[in-house]
Each structure stands twice: as C-alpha cells, then as structure tokens.
Design a protein around this motif. Structure first.
Motif, PDB file in Angstrom:
ATOM      1  N   TYR A 239     -28.357  41.401  -5.655  1.00 25.85           N
ATOM      2  CA  TYR A 239     -28.283  42.673  -6.615  1.00 25.85           C
ATOM      3  C   TYR A 239     -29.305  42.650  -7.441  1.00 25.85           C
TER       4      TYR A 239
ATOM      5  N   GLU B 246     -33.119  46.716   0.279  1.00 23.55           N
ATOM      6  CA  GLU B 246     -32.178  45.975   0.687  1.00 23.55           C
ATOM      7  C   GLU B 246     -31.983  46.308   2.320  1.00 23.55           C
TER       8      GLU B 246
ATOM      9  N   VAL C 282     -19.156  50.789   2.143  1.00 19.43           N
ATOM     10  CA  VAL C 282     -20.040  51.377   1.119  1.00 19.43           C
ATOM     11  C   VAL C 282     -19.086  51.867   0.219  1.00 19.43           C
TER      12      VAL C 282
ATOM     13  N   VAL D  61     -27.427  48.147  -7.651  1.00 21.12           N
ATOM     14  CA  VAL D  61     -27.234  48.147  -6.203  1.00 21.12           C
ATOM     15  C   VAL D  61     -26.848  46.520  -5.938  1.00 21.12           C
TER      16      VAL D  61
ATOM     17  N   VAL E  19     -25.527  43.827  -2.607  1.00 18.40           N
ATOM     18  CA  VAL E  19     -24.830  43.703  -1.311  1.00 18.40           C
ATOM     19  C   VAL E  19     -24.299  42.495  -1.153  1.00 18.40           C
TER      20      VAL E  19
ATOM     21  N   LEU F 130     -21.999  47.234   0.713  1.00 18.40           N
ATOM     22  CA  LEU F 130     -22.944  47.971  -0.089  1.00 18.40           C
ATOM     23  C   LEU F 130     -22.404  48.490  -1.376  1.00 18.40           C
TER      24      LEU F 130
ATOM     25  N   PHE G 273     -29.624  52.737   6.212  1.00 20.14           N
ATOM     26  CA  PHE G 273     -28.945  51.558   6.789  1.00 20.14           C
ATOM     27  C   PHE G 273     -28.331  52.096   8.015  1.00 20.14           C
TER      28      PHE G 273
ATOM     29  N   LEU H  27     -32.688  51.058  -2.068  1.00 19.00           N
ATOM     30  CA  LEU H  27     -32.029  50.905  -0.966  1.00 19.00           C
ATOM     31  C   LEU H  27     -32.801  50.800   0.248  1.00 19.00           C
TER      32      LEU H  27
ATOM     33  N   VAL I 169     -28.038  56.331   1.776  1.00 16.31           N
ATOM     34  CA  VAL I 169     -27.351  54.955   2.360  1.00 16.31           C
ATOM     35  C   VAL I 169     -27.506  55.253   3.926  1.00 16.31           C
TER      36      VAL I 169
END
Length: 861
Positions: free
Chosen positions: A86, A101, A12, A25, A27, A187, A206, A98, A202
C-alpha cells in the motif's frame, strides 16, 4: 463504491472521496504464510520484502524514491491469508502510483544481491521480534502451534532465518508465478480522484498484464480440540509469568453474527462485570493485582486481561481464526488460576438476564462501533480494509455495515458466545521466569504530465475569542461521529523555569482527567502532556459529549496542584539531551526572578474542535464551557514575558556537562519571525537546507554526524534551529565547523530543480495530515498556536508549490546565515568512579539543567 474486474481477473475497488487531497492505493494478493509449503516457512514474508527491490522499469530504490519525493509513504505486510502492499500519495500522483504497482505485478526483478540483502533484513526482523524482545513470540507465533494441528494453521509464519538462506532466485520466480497472478489480487483506491479517470488509468496500466492460473486456497479445515492443550516455556530477566489462551472463533463467512457476538464478548472479558473492573486495556488505569477478589466469582485476582479477535485484528483471516486472551500474573499465582478467572468471567457473561448485562453490552457495542469508525477514518487503513474484505470474504461493503451489524448484538447473543466458549477446549501457553530461554517446539511439517493537483477541502468553520483570551477554532469534519479536541497553552515564564514541577503537574492532571472520564462511562480519551514549552490536552469523544470532555479536561487542570507538591515525571531518554538544551536556553533568555510554576490558564491558549456538529454552535458551547477556566496562580504563570537576559549571538556558547552520555548534542539557533506571509518560503528553505532526506545537509553529510534543521518556539519567541548529534564525547571544533557549513550551504542559492523536489515532498507531507480526523486536529491546533489563521493549513500545499524561488533563497539566508547562530552544546565526559548513581546512569532532565545553571554546572562562554 465502484467495483469491476479486468479481463485478466484483477478485481478493482474504487472508493472516491472528494474531501481528500490524497489517494491511497492498496494491492492485496491471496497468499499468506498459510499458503507456504512445508520447508518454506517464512517465504511469504521474505517475498514481501523482495517485492520492494525493483521491477522491470523501476530498478533499485526507484520505487520508494518516487513516492518519498512527493511526501508519500509506502509499505507492505504479510498475514495468514494475504499479503498487502500500500501507498499514499497526493492525488495528482495517482498515475505514477498505479504505474509502479502494475510494473511489479507484471515483472518484478529478483537478483542474487537483492535476495542476500533481504535475507539479512528478515533475519534481523525475526531476531528483534522473537529473540531480543522480552516474551519474544508471545502469543504469536507461538500460540497457533499449541491450538492447531494442521501444517497451514500451526506453523510459524516467520520461519527459521538459517533455513530461509537456502532460498534461491529460481524459488522466488516460481513463487511469484504461482501466487502473484492478477486473478489472485485486489486493487483498491480510496481518496480524492474521479472514478471514471481512475478506471481509465487502471485499465491502461493493469489491463495488458497476462492472465495466469489462480492457485487454490490451502485446505484450512481442522477439527476442534477435544481437550485443553497446554505448552510451557521460560524467559530470563522478566518479572512475571505470561499466560495466553487461544479459543476457536466462529467462521465469519458462515456465521458473521456469531463472530461479532464473540467480538463483543472479548471486549467484556476485559472487565469483570457491573461489580467493578478486574482488568483494563487502558495503560493509564490498570486494576491493582493485589486488590479485592474478582466480582465475577474467581477464587482470586489475576490482574489485567487483554483480548483480541484474531492475531492481527478482527476479520483479518479466513477460518479457523483465534480469540486470544492474555495476562501477566501477580507473584505466586499459578497459571491454572488465570484459566479459572477467565472461566469465571465467561460464566458471568453467560447469563443474559443478570442485572446490568444489557447496559454493559450496549456500552461495549457502542465503543466497538465508534472505534471501528475512528480507526478507518485513516485513508490508508480504509483502503487496506476494503481490499482485505473483498479478497477474503467478497464483501468490502462490510466496512460500512459493521457498526450497524454490531448494534444487532445484545445480551442474549453475548451469553450464547460465552456458553460456547465455556464448553470448548482451548490452548494455554505459559511463559514463566526462568534462568534460560526455552520455548515449545515449533510445529514441523513514469508520471503522466498534467492532471492538476487536488487541494484540501476548506471545511465549514467558526472562530471566536473568549473573554479570558482563549482562541477557539471549530471545524466541521463529518467523516466520523466523533469529535477530536485539542487544547494547547503556553506555560509562561514561571513554567519554563521549573520544568520538573510542570512535568509532575501534567502527570497529575493526566491521571485526574483519565479517572474522571472513565468514571463517567464515556467513550473516548483525555490525555495531558507537556514538552515544557506548552501544555497540551488532547483526546476524542462522541460529538454530543464535547461539553463533558471540556469540563473534564478543565476540571482536571483546576484541581491539579492543590494536593501538595507535584512529583516529577520522567521523559524518554532519547530526547533528554535535546530537551535539556532547550530548557537551558529558556533559562538564559529569562531573568532569574519568577513565581512558582503552575499549569497555565486560558490567556493565550488555543482550543481546536473538529467533528460533525455545526461549527458555530460548537464554538458557542466551547465558550460557555470554558467560562470557569482560570489560571491557578495568575501572577506566577501568566503575564508578559520579559526581555531576554542574554542576546542570541555567535559569542554565546552554553555548554552542559552530562557525564556518561552516549551522544553529544549541539543546537545552533537564531530568532526567526513566523508570519503567514513568509511561511511557505520559510518552510521550503528550512526543508531544503536540512529538513528531508534529499536536503543539502543530508546529501552533504559528514560521517558519524547527523544534522537536521527546523523551526519552533522557545520561551516567548520563534526560532530557526540546526540540531546535530554524534557519539560522544563532545568535540569543541564541531560548533565552529557546523556554523561554517550551515552558513556556506544557506548562502549558496537553491536551484530550481532542488527547490521543486522539496516542494513536491513538503506539499505531499502536508497533505498526509488530512488522512485522518486525528492528525488534522493535531496540525490545525499547531498552526493556530503559531499564530496562523483558521484556513492556513488548507492553503499551505498550494502556497508551497507557488512560493517564488527568490523568496526561498532569501529565507534560507535570513534564518540561517544573516545573523550569528547561538550555540548550545550538551557535552559528555567520562564517568567519575565516585559519581552519584543518577549521573552514572545518565538520566539528564530539564530540571537538572536549572540546577546546573544555578550552581555553575552550565556556563556561558
């Protein structure tokens, strides 16, 4: 920047910047088309499409819907060694971004229906990129198969659409399980957020995704070629032979200095050297292919040369990576001559002590460093670059370090890179005109409540009015060392009457300004454009050269039109009918008398400058520099606008005949005062009625008819408008039906729910202009030209969220239903057999409208 790794292996990066009201954001997954096994060419790209088709808790199109409702954006791309996803949303929506994703990293949905739909979409994309486009597949994805011999490096990353149809849902699940593990991803967050709060989000979204094994990177090692490798193809319907050279680049992970020296050399290869240009990347000023011999020493000219480090940009892939040199050959020029020319340029730059080399290298380094800073000023671009550099090289800090690292490249390093390329074998791809297309054989083998909304930061600013009547607004924006500059001036009655001459004068001014700026050797750009309502001068330059930029721009305007009649400049056919209608309305609103059209002077113009310099000092500099600006013909181009010759009204229908047009256009409009006090309500009412994909006119859609609403300026007044277009010919009932539909929808009060949805979209859309210094300067200039105060744009998102519902409802009626809407119809007819070629080709232009009105081709009924 904050870096940490979750227990499941997800890396991250947090790059907070309080100046941004939005957050990007990104990934990145460590899988690209070089990860595909044989027989699965193009699968990584197909899978990127599938990742947008739904997940466990966001089914169907809900992923996009959640973002678009907030005025945000989202996309994904597939590259050699990674795939990135993105999005950019208002900072208050970070939790939801978030969540989305994480949901697809945890459990994407793969269905037979989604797979079939995306196979069709990918097939269309492949066809549009490699088949239907002239020189399709040049230089990528054709060139890698010429330069490389191993399957990962050489195979086509698009693949064959028919072979891809063999993919199954089970294949998709297996690909996800292998490559989309958290430990194979990065991320990245960039923009307006608190790092501690972001880390907590996050970890919450995640942290519980199970860890899975991370696949090994494919073995990309490959011997360099020992001899040049040539490949040939033919292309019908093109005027010139295209040639691409592919050279191996140093590995940036092990020899970054050598890689950057090749990057600087690639920039220098676009020019022959101090003796004069042999080619240019600037489309406004390419060298003449029939000119004098190349000063670098080649036997003959081959025209402009383009270069690129990497197929998708520098530092975008692991080694081996490619330096690409391309060009279009003049008639009767052999491809071998192009290769000789490039070798001559390499020989030219391989001597570090040659006269002028040091200064040329310093200029190239400066330009590359400033371009890097300006490009990554964009919020999404910065987030994507940080994640890419972490995934590929483990060094996201390179993004900030690269400008400084480039300054360490001098003439000696560039000469070493040139000598290395001169002695190395390369690939040569040639596509020549031919009766049929041939190609070299492909290589086989939910949102958290609360949290508040982050408002745009109001920067330090200064405003002044010059003695000549120009409004000057200067803002401090220190995101880059560059200044963005804008000049916007109303053309005035004489200009509105003669749009053809205005376009020609603007084109002449653009060429003058571009030539003067290039001759001065400055970094940046000066552009001159017109929509026949305004003249706009825009561009960028290092902050210390603001005065030089303004002198160049004003000098071009003052010198334009002194050398004889201006030639007409074309504008895109896609907007021709719409612009023709607006030109016709301007002519009907103005009396017939008027002087000769000329470029506008300073009275009524707006100048906006954003950059790192002190705003007060910048405003004083702008005022001094503009002291010599005057109208070329003050009597003709300036002065008060007389009252309209006709009034807006329901019984006014202006019909323009355009034989052979593919579409018919209808514009309904009415005067609408624009004021800061009512702006937020007017903005929302216009959008809710027909200004976004969730608006009433978009939802209540008539098949085959596209309708949008908007507000702008025509002649000397503001207006609200409704535009509609459909495949021709013109249907007379359309105007009556459209008026009735707009009147009904505007009178029906907006609900709180639909207004709130419009607020979220519009506020998010406004926030997007703060992503880059360039887009911010554009919008600051536009709002100033419409009469708003200096900080209105920064206050607009809050005003959109707080505008009373009753005010929005009243604004819709006031603008679109309180008075009759004037109608302008651009109608189509069958082309007569004896029609002139210009009519048969359907090349409508605003000047043709003036001719129609003078000769009776247009009518007011």
């Amino acid at each position: 920047m904050h870096r940490f790794t979750l227990p499941n292996g997800l890396r991250v990066l947090l790059a907070p910047d309080h100046r941004h009201p939005r957050v990007a954001v990104a990934v990145h997954y460590g899988v690209g088309f070089r990860s595909e096994p044989p027989g699965r060419e193009g699968f990584a790209h197909l899978f990127e499409h599938l990742m947008f088709q739904g997940s466990e808790r966001l089914t169907g199109g809900e992923f996009y819907d959640r973002i678009h409702r907030l005025g945000g954006s989202a996309n994904g791309t597939t590259h050699q060694d990674y795939t990135d996803y993105y999005q950019a949303v208002p900072a208050c929506a970070l939790d939801g971004a978030l969540f989305a994703e994480a949901d697809r990293m945890r459990a994407p949905l793969f269905t037979e229906e989604a797979l079939a739909e995306q196979l069709e979409g990918v097939a269309l994309e492949i066809r549009g990129t490699t088949v239907e486009r002239p020189y399709g597949g040049f230089p990528w994805p054709l060139l890698p198969a010429v330069l490389y011999r191993s399957y990962p490096n050489a195979h086509d990353g698009y693949g064959d659409a028919e072979r891809l149809r063999a993919a199954t849902v089970a294949d998709c699940r297996a690909f996800f399980a292998e490559h989309y593990a958290p430990g194979n991803a990065v991320l990245t967050l960039a923009g307006g957020f608190d790092p501690a709060e972001a880390r907590a989000l996050v970890e919450r979204h995640f942290g519980d995704i199970p860890a899975r094994p991370v696949p090994a990177r494919p073995d990309l090692r490959e011997e360099v070629p020992r001899a040049d490798r040539w490949a040939y193809g033919t292309e019908p319907g093109v005027p010139a032979t295209a040639v691409a050279l592919g050279h191996r680049l140093p590995d940036p992970a092990g020899d970054l200095a050598g890689y950057l020296a090749h990057t600087v050399l690639a920039r220098l290869l676009r020019t022959a050297g101090p003796g004069g240009p042999a080619g240019s990347a600037d489309p406004a000023g390419p060298a003449d292919p029939a000119g004098a011999a190349d000063p670098a020493g080649a036997a003959g000219p081959v025209g402009p040369v383009e270069t690129s480090c990497g197929f998708f940009g520098p530092l975008d892939a692991l080694a081996p990576e490619t330096l690409v040199v391309t060009g279009l050959l003049p008639p009767a020029t052999a491809p071998e001559r192009f290769v000789e020319q490039v070798d001559a340029r390499l020989a030219h730059w391989s001597e570090p002590g040659a006269p002028g080399h040091g200064e040329a290298v310093r200029t190239a380094v400066r330009d590359l460093a400033l371009e890097h800073v300006r490009r990554h000023d964009d919020l999404q671009t910065r987030a994507r670059a940080l994640g890419r550099l972490e995934l590929l090289f483990g060094r996201p800090e390179l993004l900030a370090e690269l400008p400084g690292l480039l300054t360490g490249i001098g003439a000696a390093e560039v000469a070493g890179a040139a000598r290395a390329l001169r002695g190395a074998a390369r690939a040569v791809l040639v596509l020549a005109p031919g009766p049929r297309r041939t190609r070299p054989a492909p290589y086989e083998a939910p949102a958290r409540p609360g949290g508040g909304v982050r408002e745009p930061v109001v920067p330090a600013w200064a405003e002044t009015l010059t003695p000549a009547g120009t409004r000057v607004l200067c803002y401090r924006d220190d995101r880059t060392p560059l200044a963005e500059l804008r000049i916007k001036a109303p053309l005035g009655p004489a200009g509105w009457r003669d749009p053809a001459r205005i376009r020609g004068l603007a084109d002449e001014a653009r060429l003058r300004a571009g030539a003067a700026w290039r001759a001065a050797g400055h970094f940046g750009a000066v552009r001159v454009t017109t929509d026949e309502q305004w003249l706009e001068v825009s561009g960028h330059a290092p902050a210390e050269h603001i005065g030089d930029w303004l002198r160049t721009a004003v000098g071009a305007l003052l010198a334009t039109g002194t050398g004889g009649p201006a030639r007409a400049a074309a504008f895109p056919a896609a907007t021709a009918l719409q612009r023709a209608a607006d030109a016709a309305l301007r002519l009907r609103l103005l009396p017939p008398a008027g002087g000769r059209a000329a470029l506008p002077g300073p009275a009524g113009a707006v100048v906006v400058v954003t950059g790192p310099a002190d705003p007060d000092a910048t405003a004083a500099l702008v005022t001094r520099t503009l002291a010599g600006w005057s109208a070329p013909d003050a009597a003709a181009s300036q002065g008060a606008v007389p009252g309209p010759a006709i009034a807006y009204g329901e019984d006014t229908l202006l019909t323009l005949h355009r034989p052979g047009a593919a579409e018919a256009h209808v514009t309904l409009c009415a005067p609408a005062a624009m004021s800061t006090a009512a702006e937020a309500a007017d903005y929302l009412a216009t959008a809710a009625l027909g200004g976004w994909f969730g608006s009433r006119l978009a939802v209540d859609r008539t098949p085959g008819l596209t309708v949008i609403t908007g507000r702008d300026t025509v002649a000397a007044g503001h207006r609200a408008f409704v535009r509609a277009w459909y495949e021709g010919p013109h249907r007379p009932d359309t105007v009556r039906e459209l008026r009735g539909r707009v009147h009904r929808l505007a009178h029906e009060p907006f609900t709180a729910a639909e207004t709130d949805a419009t607020r979220a979209f519009c506020a998010g859309q406004v926030l997007s202009v703060f992503d880059t210094q360039e887009t911010l300067a554009d919008m600051l200039c536009q709002t100033a030209a419409y009469g708003h105060d200096a900080t209105w744009l920064m206050r607009l998102p809050r005003a959109l969220r707080e505008a009373p519902l009753d005010d929005v409802r009243a604004a819709a009626v006031r603008m679109f239903a309180e008075r009759p809407l004037t109608a302008l119809a651009v109608r189509t007819e069958a082309v007569r057999p004896d029609a002139p070629a210009a009519d048969a080709a359907n090349a409508p232009a605003a000047d043709a409208v003036a001719r129609d009105l003078r000769t009776g081709g247009g009518r007011a009924a």
